[in-house]
Design a protein around this motif. Structure first.
Motif, mmCIF file in Angstrom:
data_model
loop_
_atom_site.group_PDB
_atom_site.id
_atom_site.type_symbol
_atom_site.label_atom_id
_atom_site.label_comp_id
_atom_site.label_asym_id
_atom_site.label_seq_id
_atom_site.Cartn_x
_atom_site.Cartn_y
_atom_site.Cartn_z
ATOM 1 N N PHE A 76 12.920 -10.460 -57.403
ATOM 2 C CA PHE A 76 13.877 -10.744 -56.104
ATOM 3 C C PHE A 76 13.352 -12.331 -54.797
ATOM 4 C CE2 PHE A 76 14.451 -9.575 -51.469
ATOM 5 C CZ PHE A 76 15.911 -9.640 -50.978
ATOM 6 N N LEU A 77 11.798 -11.835 -54.662
ATOM 7 C CA LEU A 77 11.339 -12.795 -53.675
ATOM 8 C C LEU A 77 11.608 -13.896 -53.922
ATOM 9 C CD1 LEU A 77 8.670 -10.508 -52.391
ATOM 10 C CD2 LEU A 77 10.569 -10.880 -50.927
ATOM 11 N N TRP A 78 11.012 -14.639 -55.270
ATOM 12 C CA TRP A 78 11.463 -16.157 -55.416
ATOM 13 C C TRP A 78 12.583 -16.125 -55.128
ATOM 14 C CZ3 TRP A 78 13.896 -17.843 -60.094
ATOM 15 C CH2 TRP A 78 13.702 -18.801 -60.393
ATOM 16 N N ASP A 79 13.473 -14.925 -55.986
ATOM 17 C CA ASP A 79 14.757 -15.868 -55.876
ATOM 18 C C ASP A 79 15.961 -15.779 -54.306
ATOM 19 O OD1 ASP A 79 17.598 -16.159 -56.491
ATOM 20 O OD2 ASP A 79 18.537 -14.259 -56.268
ATOM 21 N N TRP A 80 15.357 -15.297 -53.204
ATOM 22 C CA TRP A 80 15.575 -15.594 -51.967
ATOM 23 C C TRP A 80 15.029 -16.375 -51.218
ATOM 24 C CZ3 TRP A 80 12.860 -14.279 -47.346
ATOM 25 C CH2 TRP A 80 13.231 -14.143 -46.547
ATOM 26 N N PHE A 81 13.304 -16.814 -52.029
ATOM 27 C CA PHE A 81 12.788 -18.573 -51.420
ATOM 28 C C PHE A 81 13.857 -19.389 -51.694
ATOM 29 C CE2 PHE A 81 9.282 -15.474 -50.312
ATOM 30 C CZ PHE A 81 9.098 -15.681 -48.961
ATOM 31 N N SER A 82 13.781 -19.468 -52.746
ATOM 32 C CA SER A 82 14.641 -20.244 -53.351
ATOM 33 C C SER A 82 15.584 -21.010 -53.474
ATOM 34 C CB SER A 82 14.732 -20.571 -55.013
ATOM 35 O OG SER A 82 15.137 -19.760 -55.559
ATOM 36 N N ASN A 83 17.286 -19.796 -53.214
ATOM 37 C CA ASN A 83 18.479 -19.593 -52.544
ATOM 38 C C ASN A 83 18.355 -19.896 -50.977
ATOM 39 O OD1 ASN A 83 19.779 -19.083 -54.513
ATOM 40 N ND2 ASN A 83 19.448 -17.208 -54.739
ATOM 41 N N LYS A 84 17.255 -19.756 -50.555
ATOM 42 C CA LYS A 84 16.833 -19.894 -49.413
ATOM 43 C C LYS A 84 16.881 -21.587 -48.845
ATOM 44 C CE LYS A 84 14.476 -19.357 -45.324
ATOM 45 N NZ LYS A 84 13.192 -17.987 -44.230
ATOM 46 N N LYS A 85 16.341 -22.540 -49.358
ATOM 47 C CA LYS A 85 16.127 -23.214 -49.591
ATOM 48 C C LYS A 85 17.464 -24.541 -49.811
ATOM 49 C CE LYS A 85 13.475 -27.371 -51.553
ATOM 50 N NZ LYS A 85 12.855 -28.367 -52.532
ATOM 51 N N ASP A 86 17.915 -24.258 -50.503
ATOM 52 C CA ASP A 86 19.269 -24.520 -51.094
ATOM 53 C C ASP A 86 20.244 -24.519 -50.217
ATOM 54 O OD1 ASP A 86 18.418 -24.934 -53.692
ATOM 55 O OD2 ASP A 86 18.738 -23.427 -54.562
ATOM 56 N N MET A 87 20.312 -22.498 -49.648
ATOM 57 C CA MET A 87 21.379 -23.047 -48.917
ATOM 58 C C MET A 87 20.722 -24.020 -47.167
ATOM 59 S SD MET A 87 23.499 -20.379 -49.460
ATOM 60 C CE MET A 87 24.498 -20.221 -47.647
ATOM 61 N N LYS A 88 19.839 -24.109 -46.610
ATOM 62 C CA LYS A 88 19.357 -24.738 -45.854
ATOM 63 C C LYS A 88 19.944 -26.543 -46.339
ATOM 64 C CE LYS A 88 15.562 -23.045 -44.159
ATOM 65 N NZ LYS A 88 14.334 -23.055 -43.260
ATOM 66 N N ASP A 89 19.941 -26.447 -47.516
ATOM 67 C CA ASP A 89 20.260 -28.251 -47.668
ATOM 68 C C ASP A 89 21.857 -28.457 -47.569
ATOM 69 O OD1 ASP A 89 17.831 -28.975 -48.452
ATOM 70 O OD2 ASP A 89 17.779 -28.213 -50.334
ATOM 71 N N THR A 90 22.566 -27.262 -48.003
ATOM 72 C CA THR A 90 23.834 -26.951 -48.282
ATOM 73 C C THR A 90 24.557 -27.276 -46.764
ATOM 74 O OG1 THR A 90 23.902 -25.140 -50.443
ATOM 75 C CG2 THR A 90 26.016 -25.673 -49.205
ATOM 76 N N LEU A 91 24.250 -26.489 -46.435
ATOM 77 C CA LEU A 91 24.782 -26.553 -44.957
ATOM 78 C C LEU A 91 23.897 -27.714 -44.036
ATOM 79 C CD1 LEU A 91 23.610 -22.976 -43.626
ATOM 80 C CD2 LEU A 91 25.504 -23.441 -43.918
ATOM 81 N N SER A 92 23.236 -28.027 -44.638
ATOM 82 C CA SER A 92 23.292 -29.572 -44.167
ATOM 83 C C SER A 92 23.891 -30.942 -44.322
ATOM 84 C CB SER A 92 21.241 -30.344 -44.667
ATOM 85 O OG SER A 92 21.214 -31.395 -43.682
ATOM 86 N N VAL A 93 24.302 -31.015 -45.654
ATOM 87 C CA VAL A 93 26.060 -31.355 -46.189
ATOM 88 C C VAL A 93 27.124 -30.805 -45.690
ATOM 89 C CG1 VAL A 93 26.797 -31.852 -48.201
ATOM 90 C CG2 VAL A 93 24.581 -31.547 -48.766
ATOM 91 N N ILE A 94 26.916 -29.427 -45.563
ATOM 92 C CA ILE A 94 28.294 -29.645 -44.810
ATOM 93 C C ILE A 94 28.516 -29.598 -43.195
ATOM 94 C CG2 ILE A 94 29.822 -27.177 -43.882
ATOM 95 C CD1 ILE A 94 28.738 -25.722 -46.500
ATOM 96 N N LYS A 95 27.396 -29.954 -42.846
ATOM 97 C CA LYS A 95 27.525 -30.242 -41.300
ATOM 98 C C LYS A 95 27.971 -31.638 -41.055
ATOM 99 C CE LYS A 95 24.059 -31.284 -37.424
ATOM 100 N NZ LYS A 95 22.970 -31.211 -36.920
ATOM 101 N N ASP A 96 27.188 -32.839 -42.222
ATOM 102 C CA ASP A 96 27.870 -34.279 -42.387
ATOM 103 C C ASP A 96 28.860 -34.597 -42.604
ATOM 104 O OD1 ASP A 96 24.610 -34.451 -41.499
ATOM 105 O OD2 ASP A 96 24.081 -35.020 -43.612
ATOM 106 N N THR A 97 29.572 -33.769 -43.401
ATOM 107 C CA THR A 97 30.946 -33.586 -43.794
ATOM 108 C C THR A 97 31.257 -33.403 -42.367
ATOM 109 O OG1 THR A 97 29.943 -32.876 -45.898
ATOM 110 C CG2 THR A 97 32.296 -32.119 -45.497
ATOM 111 N N SER A 98 31.160 -32.675 -41.581
ATOM 112 C CA SER A 98 32.293 -32.328 -40.529
ATOM 113 C C SER A 98 32.268 -33.220 -39.277
ATOM 114 C CB SER A 98 31.565 -30.803 -40.094
ATOM 115 O OG SER A 98 31.924 -29.270 -41.025
ATOM 116 N N ILE A 99 30.468 -33.350 -39.309
ATOM 117 C CA ILE A 99 30.967 -34.879 -38.590
ATOM 118 C C ILE A 99 31.422 -35.568 -38.991
ATOM 119 C CG2 ILE A 99 29.504 -37.153 -37.275
ATOM 120 C CD1 ILE A 99 26.910 -34.381 -37.805
ATOM 121 N N ASN A 100 31.559 -36.678 -40.269
ATOM 122 C CA ASN A 100 32.219 -37.680 -40.999
ATOM 123 C C ASN A 100 34.124 -37.104 -40.644
ATOM 124 O OD1 ASN A 100 30.241 -38.558 -41.792
ATOM 125 N ND2 ASN A 100 29.863 -38.421 -43.712
ATOM 126 N N ILE A 101 34.259 -35.530 -41.150
ATOM 127 C CA ILE A 101 35.622 -35.223 -41.196
ATOM 128 C C ILE A 101 36.367 -35.296 -38.893
ATOM 129 C CG2 ILE A 101 36.942 -33.740 -41.011
ATOM 130 C CD1 ILE A 101 35.506 -32.769 -43.340
#
Length: 71
Positions: A21-46
């Protein structure tokens, strides 16, 4: 040693599940940060695209108004 084996047999599965559970939580946390960063960049471009579209629309409206005034 016997107590350690008893603890391992009683809590081994729980420790493994918590570890997974902890391993999955930490790995998903990193992926979520990356995803939010991409969404932020996309929102700025839009936002920039919509601003440019608004400026273009305003220019077209001004041109149409000038043409209509000349008539």
């Amino acid at each position: 040693m016997e107590e350690f084996i008893k603890m391992l047999s009683n809590y081994g599965v729980t420790v493994v599940i918590v570890g997974l559970f902890l391993w999955d939580w930490f790995s998903n946390k990193k992926d979520m940060k990356d995803t939010l960063s991409v969404i932020k960049d996309t929102s700025i471009n839009i936002s920039k695209s919509l601003d440019l579209l608004q400026k273009s629309t305003d220019r077209q409206e001004e041109k149409l108004n000038k043409i209509l005034e000349k008539r």
